[in-house]
Design an enzyme around this catalytic site. Sequence first.
Site, PDB file in Angstrom:
ATOM      1  N   CYS A  16       0.671  -1.365  -0.092  1.00  0.00           N
ATOM      2  CA  CYS A  16      -0.040   0.076  -0.049  1.00  0.00           C
ATOM      3  C   CYS A  16       0.875   1.396   0.040  1.00  0.00           C
ATOM      4  CB  CYS A  16      -0.875   0.023   1.141  1.00  0.00           C
ATOM      5  SG  CYS A  16      -0.056  -0.031   2.692  1.00  0.00           S
ATOM      6  N   CYS A  34      -1.030  -5.006   7.730  1.00  0.00           N
ATOM      7  CA  CYS A  34      -0.622  -3.843   8.461  1.00  0.00           C
ATOM      8  C   CYS A  34       0.173  -3.895   9.602  1.00  0.00           C
ATOM      9  CB  CYS A  34      -1.971  -2.770   8.545  1.00  0.00           C
ATOM     10  SG  CYS A  34      -2.879  -2.967   7.275  1.00  0.00           S
TER      11      CYS A  34
END
Length: 129
Positions: A40, A109
Site C-alpha cells: 500500500c 498492516c
Amino acid sequence: MADSPGGVYTKKVMNRFSNPKFAGEIKNADGVGQVGNMKCGDVMRVYIKVEKNRIKDIKFKTFGCVAAIASSDAMCEMAKGKTIAEAMKITDKQIAEFVGGLPCIKHHCSVLGSEALRKAIENYKKKAK
Ligand code: FES
C-alpha cells in the site's frame, strides 16, 4: 491470524488510532527502524531508547491506515520495558491479538510494526558495536 469479530475494526483499534500513546519521535534515539509496506505504500518509523539491555522508551511515526497506526501503538506498548531479546520475538500475530483482532484484509498492516521494531533493534545493535 487474529481476525476481528465481524471483520471490522475493534474498539481497541479505534481507541488507539484516535488516541495513540506512543506517537512521536525520540531525539537522540539509540536505534531507528523504518519499513515501507509494498502493498500500500504506507511507511512506519520506530525510535527506541535502550538502557541496561531493555527498551526504556519507544515512539513511532506512521504514515498509514487506521490498522497500521493502531498496530504501531500496540507494538510500542508491548515492547516497552522488554529486553532486546524479548522485543525481537514480538510477532505481527501477537500485535493483532493485542488489539482484539484485525479485519483479515488488514493483517499485513500489523506486519509493519514487528518489522520496524526489529529494524530499530538491529540499528541499535550496529551502533552499540
Ligand atoms: Fe497500508 Fe494498512 S493499508 S499499512
